[in-house]
Design a protein around this motif. Structure first.
Motif, PDB file in Angstrom:
ATOM      1  N   SER A  43     -54.971 -98.629 -35.819  1.00 49.47           N
ATOM      2  CA  SER A  43     -55.091-100.058 -36.138  1.00 49.47           C
ATOM      3  C   SER A  43     -55.346-100.878 -34.877  1.00 49.47           C
ATOM      4  CB  SER A  43     -53.812-100.582 -36.787  1.00 49.47           C
ATOM      5  OG  SER A  43     -53.579 -99.928 -37.986  1.00 49.47           O
TER       6      SER A  43
ATOM      7  N   ILE B 294     -49.532-101.243 -25.494  1.00 47.66           N
ATOM      8  CA  ILE B 294     -48.981-101.766 -26.747  1.00 47.66           C
ATOM      9  C   ILE B 294     -48.150-100.717 -27.480  1.00 47.66           C
ATOM     10  CG2 ILE B 294     -49.571-102.610 -29.064  1.00 47.66           C
ATOM     11  CD1 ILE B 294     -52.055-103.915 -27.831  1.00 47.66           C
ATOM     12  N   ARG B 295     -48.625 -99.449 -27.452  1.00 44.81           N
ATOM     13  CA  ARG B 295     -48.049 -98.449 -28.357  1.00 44.81           C
ATOM     14  C   ARG B 295     -47.156 -97.412 -27.677  1.00 44.81           C
ATOM     15  NH1 ARG B 295     -46.894 -97.999 -32.504  1.00 44.81           N
ATOM     16  NH2 ARG B 295     -47.819 -96.043 -33.105  1.00 44.81           N
ATOM     17  N   GLY B 296     -47.084 -97.439 -26.351  1.00 43.09           N
ATOM     18  CA  GLY B 296     -46.259 -96.440 -25.670  1.00 43.09           C
ATOM     19  C   GLY B 296     -47.064 -95.193 -25.344  1.00 43.09           C
TER      20      GLY B 296
ATOM     21  N   GLU C 147     -58.040-111.153 -42.228  1.00 40.79           N
ATOM     22  CA  GLU C 147     -56.852-110.837 -41.449  1.00 40.79           C
ATOM     23  C   GLU C 147     -56.488-112.071 -40.658  1.00 40.79           C
ATOM     24  OE1 GLU C 147     -54.415-109.141 -40.599  1.00 40.79           O
ATOM     25  OE2 GLU C 147     -54.877-107.604 -42.093  1.00 40.79           O
TER      26      GLU C 147
ATOM     27  N   TYR D  61     -54.858-112.020 -29.806  1.00 39.35           N
ATOM     28  CA  TYR D  61     -54.802-110.562 -29.848  1.00 39.35           C
ATOM     29  C   TYR D  61     -56.148-109.924 -30.150  1.00 39.35           C
ATOM     30  CZ  TYR D  61     -49.799-111.144 -29.722  1.00 39.35           C
ATOM     31  OH  TYR D  61     -48.533-111.469 -29.342  1.00 39.35           O
TER      32      TYR D  61
ATOM     33  N   TYR E  14     -58.823-102.965 -34.580  1.00 38.14           N
ATOM     34  CA  TYR E  14     -58.866-104.427 -34.558  1.00 38.14           C
ATOM     35  C   TYR E  14     -59.312-104.970 -33.216  1.00 38.14           C
ATOM     36  CZ  TYR E  14     -56.999-104.957 -39.225  1.00 38.14           C
ATOM     37  OH  TYR E  14     -56.858-104.938 -40.582  1.00 38.14           O
TER      38      TYR E  14
ATOM     39  N   PHE F  48     -62.835 -95.501 -44.167  1.00 32.07           N
ATOM     40  CA  PHE F  48     -62.091 -96.640 -44.713  1.00 32.07           C
ATOM     41  C   PHE F  48     -62.956 -97.480 -45.655  1.00 32.07           C
ATOM     42  CE2 PHE F  48     -59.400 -95.408 -41.220  1.00 32.07           C
ATOM     43  CZ  PHE F  48     -58.137 -95.575 -41.751  1.00 32.07           C
TER      44      PHE F  48
ATOM     45  N   GLY G  75     -46.801 -92.278 -26.330  1.00 31.73           N
ATOM     46  CA  GLY G  75     -47.112 -91.448 -27.500  1.00 31.73           C
ATOM     47  C   GLY G  75     -48.543 -91.666 -27.959  1.00 31.73           C
TER      48      GLY G  75
ATOM     49  N   GLU H 287     -42.816 -93.826 -28.314  1.00 34.36           N
ATOM     50  CA  GLU H 287     -43.658 -94.668 -29.145  1.00 34.36           C
ATOM     51  C   GLU H 287     -42.934 -95.986 -29.287  1.00 34.36           C
ATOM     52  OE1 GLU H 287     -45.142 -92.785 -32.695  1.00 34.36           O
ATOM     53  OE2 GLU H 287     -45.437 -94.770 -33.589  1.00 34.36           O
ATOM     54  N   PHE H 288     -43.622 -97.043 -28.997  1.00 38.78           N
ATOM     55  CA  PHE H 288     -43.007 -98.363 -29.188  1.00 38.78           C
ATOM     56  C   PHE H 288     -44.128 -99.320 -29.502  1.00 38.78           C
ATOM     57  CE2 PHE H 288     -44.698-100.058 -25.328  1.00 38.78           C
ATOM     58  CZ  PHE H 288     -44.673 -99.025 -24.396  1.00 38.78           C
ATOM     59  N   GLU H 289     -43.761-100.509 -29.820  1.00 35.00           N
ATOM     60  CA  GLU H 289     -44.772-101.528 -29.980  1.00 35.00           C
ATOM     61  C   GLU H 289     -44.323-102.727 -29.182  1.00 35.00           C
ATOM     62  OE1 GLU H 289     -45.136-101.702 -34.180  1.00 35.00           O
ATOM     63  OE2 GLU H 289     -46.158 -99.768 -34.091  1.00 35.00           O
ATOM     64  N   ASN H 290     -45.179-103.182 -28.302  1.00 35.50           N
ATOM     65  CA  ASN H 290     -44.794-104.410 -27.639  1.00 35.50           C
ATOM     66  C   ASN H 290     -45.066-105.550 -28.606  1.00 35.50           C
ATOM     67  OD1 ASN H 290     -47.409-105.285 -27.447  1.00 35.50           O
ATOM     68  ND2 ASN H 290     -47.645-104.737 -25.295  1.00 35.50           N
ATOM     69  N   ASP H 291     -44.891-106.756 -28.167  1.00 36.03           N
ATOM     70  CA  ASP H 291     -44.894-107.830 -29.153  1.00 36.03           C
ATOM     71  C   ASP H 291     -46.297-108.240 -29.607  1.00 36.03           C
ATOM     72  OD1 ASP H 291     -45.610-108.887 -26.816  1.00 36.03           O
ATOM     73  OD2 ASP H 291     -43.936-110.278 -26.622  1.00 36.03           O
ATOM     74  N   SER H 292     -47.279-107.377 -29.326  1.00 36.89           N
ATOM     75  CA  SER H 292     -48.616-107.699 -29.822  1.00 36.89           C
ATOM     76  C   SER H 292     -48.640-107.620 -31.339  1.00 36.89           C
ATOM     77  CB  SER H 292     -49.630-106.687 -29.295  1.00 36.89           C
ATOM     78  OG  SER H 292     -49.679-106.746 -27.913  1.00 36.89           O
ATOM     79  N   TYR H 293     -49.488-108.390 -31.938  1.00 31.95           N
ATOM     80  CA  TYR H 293     -49.630-108.351 -33.382  1.00 31.95           C
ATOM     81  C   TYR H 293     -50.410-107.105 -33.772  1.00 31.95           C
ATOM     82  CZ  TYR H 293     -51.343-109.477 -38.004  1.00 31.95           C
ATOM     83  OH  TYR H 293     -51.655-109.424 -39.331  1.00 31.95           O
ATOM     84  N   ILE H 294     -49.866-106.287 -34.640  1.00 26.73           N
ATOM     85  CA  ILE H 294     -50.588-105.092 -35.085  1.00 26.73           C
ATOM     86  C   ILE H 294     -50.787-105.140 -36.591  1.00 26.73           C
ATOM     87  CG2 ILE H 294     -50.638-102.580 -35.156  1.00 26.73           C
ATOM     88  CD1 ILE H 294     -48.771-102.605 -32.784  1.00 26.73           C
ATOM     89  N   PRO H 295     -52.014-105.425 -37.000  1.00 26.75           N
ATOM     90  CA  PRO H 295     -52.253-105.437 -38.449  1.00 26.75           C
ATOM     91  C   PRO H 295     -52.219-104.020 -38.994  1.00 26.75           C
ATOM     92  CG  PRO H 295     -54.229-106.045 -37.203  1.00 26.75           C
ATOM     93  CD  PRO H 295     -53.225-105.582 -36.215  1.00 26.75           C
ATOM     94  N   GLU H 296     -51.958-103.886 -40.274  1.00 25.69           N
ATOM     95  CA  GLU H 296     -51.885-102.558 -40.897  1.00 25.69           C
ATOM     96  C   GLU H 296     -53.235-102.181 -41.471  1.00 25.69           C
ATOM     97  OE1 GLU H 296     -49.570-100.163 -41.691  1.00 25.69           O
ATOM     98  OE2 GLU H 296     -48.073-101.048 -40.361  1.00 25.69           O
ATOM     99  N   LEU H 297     -53.707-101.014 -41.117  1.00 19.71           N
ATOM    100  CA  LEU H 297     -54.867-100.466 -41.813  1.00 19.71           C
ATOM    101  C   LEU H 297     -54.341 -99.791 -43.075  1.00 19.71           C
ATOM    102  CD1 LEU H 297     -56.906 -98.579 -39.088  1.00 19.71           C
ATOM    103  CD2 LEU H 297     -57.775-100.404 -40.540  1.00 19.71           C
ATOM    104  N   GLU H 298     -55.065 -99.919 -44.147  1.00 23.22           N
ATOM    105  CA  GLU H 298     -54.603 -99.237 -45.349  1.00 23.22           C
ATOM    106  C   GLU H 298     -55.401 -97.963 -45.546  1.00 23.22           C
ATOM    107  OE1 GLU H 298     -53.970 -99.972 -50.031  1.00 23.22           O
ATOM    108  OE2 GLU H 298     -54.238-101.741 -48.762  1.00 23.22           O
ATOM    109  N   LEU H 299     -54.688 -96.849 -45.586  1.00 22.41           N
ATOM    110  CA  LEU H 299     -55.374 -95.558 -45.713  1.00 22.41           C
ATOM    111  C   LEU H 299     -55.837 -95.339 -47.144  1.00 22.41           C
ATOM    112  CD1 LEU H 299     -53.301 -92.827 -43.869  1.00 22.41           C
ATOM    113  CD2 LEU H 299     -55.668 -93.447 -43.451  1.00 22.41           C
ATOM    114  N   PRO H 300     -57.072 -94.932 -47.319  1.00 24.30           N
ATOM    115  CA  PRO H 300     -57.459 -94.507 -48.664  1.00 24.30           C
ATOM    116  C   PRO H 300     -56.724 -93.215 -49.001  1.00 24.30           C
ATOM    117  CG  PRO H 300     -59.268 -94.193 -47.110  1.00 24.30           C
ATOM    118  CD  PRO H 300     -58.143 -94.793 -46.339  1.00 24.30           C
ATOM    119  N   LEU H 301     -56.462 -92.978 -50.263  1.00 21.74           N
ATOM    120  CA  LEU H 301     -55.745 -91.765 -50.657  1.00 21.74           C
ATOM    121  C   LEU H 301     -56.653 -90.567 -50.478  1.00 21.74           C
ATOM    122  CD1 LEU H 301     -53.031 -90.842 -51.859  1.00 21.74           C
ATOM    123  CD2 LEU H 301     -54.155 -90.840 -54.074  1.00 21.74           C
TER     124      LEU H 301
ATOM    125  N   GLN I   1     -50.129 -88.739 -46.596  1.00 19.74           N
ATOM    126  CA  GLN I   1     -51.535 -89.003 -46.329  1.00 19.74           C
ATOM    127  C   GLN I   1     -52.007 -87.935 -45.363  1.00 19.74           C
ATOM    128  OE1 GLN I   1     -53.235 -90.972 -47.908  1.00 19.74           O
ATOM    129  NE2 GLN I   1     -51.758 -92.298 -48.891  1.00 19.74           N
TER     130      GLN I   1
END
Lengths: 261, 177, 177
Positions: free
Chosen positions: C103, C119-121, C170, C176, C107, C158, C123, A112-126, C92
């Motif tokens: 995400s 982007i994510r590998g 956002e 992107y 997006y 969501f 996994g 698992e990695f992230e390349n340099d793309s912008y990844i916004p965070e989704l916010e999980l509802p509880l 969660q």
């Protein structure tokens, strides 16, 4: 085996787009391999050629990519498993499904990695996890299934015992396999009485893939029991078999060899 | 909303409401010590509150019951409603393999571990560990192997009075029982 | 309490108990039509029962509230209790890795699987399987790879009306999107 150029190092296949060793360096390598093994008969893929291509590739990069070697080992293992399954002609059973359920995480290795793309965070509802209790009906069904699986396994074992030439795939049929091991061990000892080591090819009764697979499995077992030692000087060269030191070769007379057993 | 009557630590939150929220949200049974911390109550008072909740839930208009296992608490659906609504939660709290192993033990209880492994294969060792951990079964030493039997909690979980209730009406061949 | 009037289909199970069991058990909001089927009530009567439940829950000793959204119902923790108990569901129901993969898909939806993996590998394959299994995303064949997009269920989960609502506000760098 035909020599391949470096650029052509690829899975030898009948149809579908071939996958090159280079592809194993890409992030989507698993998808390509999945797709390829899905559309191609595993028997049409030469693991030897694939491995040769890989070694050339490895030479080229100076053996610096450990992930690549891991993938290669895994790829070969998957292909061998596919071949073995085809050879055994077994259907997917509940047991296997259960096993896969237990194993399904991490079989392919995990990156698992992230390349340099912008990844916004989704916010999980509880949310809460919702798991429910098992009902007595389900417990009772589970019991019936457990009994069915057990009976099927027993039937299969019986069938395999009744089929003398099932190519050594019937590892569970212990007594049958032990007989084969003894037969091969005797053969090795007889041949060794005429020299220091025996060539793997001379132990084969037939020149077929199945026979090679079967005998190789048996040899591995004999080796793990400490009775013989297998040597291979170069990758893909002939395998030589010798007795371990505390196991003297048979006398030329076969009688004594038989007594040995 | 009038919250006047509540607890020592949080005047606007009653102990009962906290317990309900906690047991609703938690994915695993909640230990008593956790409930003591959350509510700020003493043990005796907490027991009273739990009894109150248990009593409230016994009302036929309520669909849940309070389940206790080794000082851990959780809500469960009343057994008589479970069949109706179970399709809404596809996930059981036990994997298929573990459930099968449990069924073999339950229908044969008490049973030797090696017999269970004989029927279910080597994976059963792992299942047995999980089932002991979750207090569904207990294990006693019996020579070189172990004797496995179901616990009172197993009976509570399935709301059974005894194992005969489970085995009755079972069309499983006698040799597997 | 006398349940004789409650439901047509099950004299020994009150409609309220069925509703409570259903909403407790379901991992996602339950549609009104589902509740009508389950209880066997008419719509008007069901509304009355839901109002009753809402009123019961407003008592300070209760920790839940009844939430309604697009004719779908679920229980949620009362807001004033949320901070106290939310640590009980810390993971969660989705790992951080799966959430980040989701995400990327959300997006960029629709997006090619191989771009997500890029982007994510690798996994991400596992994550994508889980997300499809849980109906957050769907996948269509697109040449040698797959085209992934979010589902209506994702939007419901969501609490979004559409993807624009997600992307608005956002400050995603244009390249992107």
């Amino acid at each position: 085996m035909a020599e391949e150029t470096e650029e052509e190092a690829e899975f030898a296949g009948r149809e579908g787009s071939p996958v090159t060793v280079q592809d194993l360096t890409r992030p989507d390598w698993r998808e390509r391999l999945d797709e390829y093994t899905y559309s191609t008969d595993p028997w049409d893929v030469s693991v030897t050629e694939l491995a040769s291509g890989f070694m050339r590739e490895l030479d080229k990069i100076g053996g610096k990519n450990l992930k690549l070697s891991g993938r290669m080992v895994l790829t070969c293992a998957v292909l061998l498993r596919a071949k073995a399954e085809r050879l055994g002609g077994r259907d997917q059973t509940d047991e296997q499904e259960e096993l896969e359920e237990d194993l399904n995480t991490g079989f392919w290795g995990y990156e698992e990695f992230e390349n340099d793309s912008y990844i916004p965070e989704l916010e999980l509802p509880l949310k809460r996890m919702s798991e429910r209790a098992v009902t007595t009906d389900e417990l009772s069904q589970a019991f019936s299934s457990a009994v069915e699986v057990y009976e099927r396994r027993e039937e299969r074992l019986e069938e395999e015992e009744e089929t003398p030439h099932s190519w050594g795939m019937d590892l569970e049929s212990e007594s049958n396999f032990q007989v084969k091991l003894q037969r091969l061990y005797r053969k090795v000892k007889q041949k060794l009485s005429r020299g220091k080591e025996v060539l793997f090819s001379s132990l084969l009764d037939r020149d077929t893939k199945e026979e090679k697979f079967e005998k190789f499995m048996e040899l591995l077992h004999l080796q793990s029991e400490g009775k013989v030692r297998c040597k291979q000087e170069r990758p893909f060269s002939e395998i030589k078999v010798e007795l371990t030191e505390d196991e003297p070769p048979a006398e030329p007379k076969t009688e004594s060899a038989q007594k040995d057993e | 909303m009038n919250n006047s009557e509540s607890t020592e630590i949080s005047p606007d939150r009653s102990a009962k409401s906290i317990i309900e929220a906690a047991l609703f949200l938690a994915s695993e049974p909640v230990h008593k010590s956790e409930l003591l911390d959350l509510t700020g109550l003493g043990e005796e008072k907490l027991d009273e509150e739990l009894d109150d909740i248990r009593r409230d839930l016994s009302h036929p208009d309520r669909g849940l019951r309070l389940s206790e296992n080794n000082d851990k608490y959780c809500f469960r659906i009343k057994r008589e409603l479970l069949d109706m609504v179970k399709y809404l939660a596809p996930h059981q709290d036990m994997s298929r393999g573990v459930l099968r192993t449990l069924s073999v033990i339950a229908y044969n209880s008490p049973v030797l571990q090696k017999e269970v492994v004989d029927i279910r294969g080597n994976g059963a060792y792992d299942h047995i560990d999980q089932l002991i951990e979750r207090n569904f079964i207990k294990s006693e030493k019996e020579g070189r192997t172990k004797l496995l039997s179901v616990t009172q909690y197993f009976l509570d979980y399935f709301e059974l009075n005894d194992l005969d209730e489970l085995r009755e009406g079972e069309s499983v061949p006698q040799e597997y029982l």
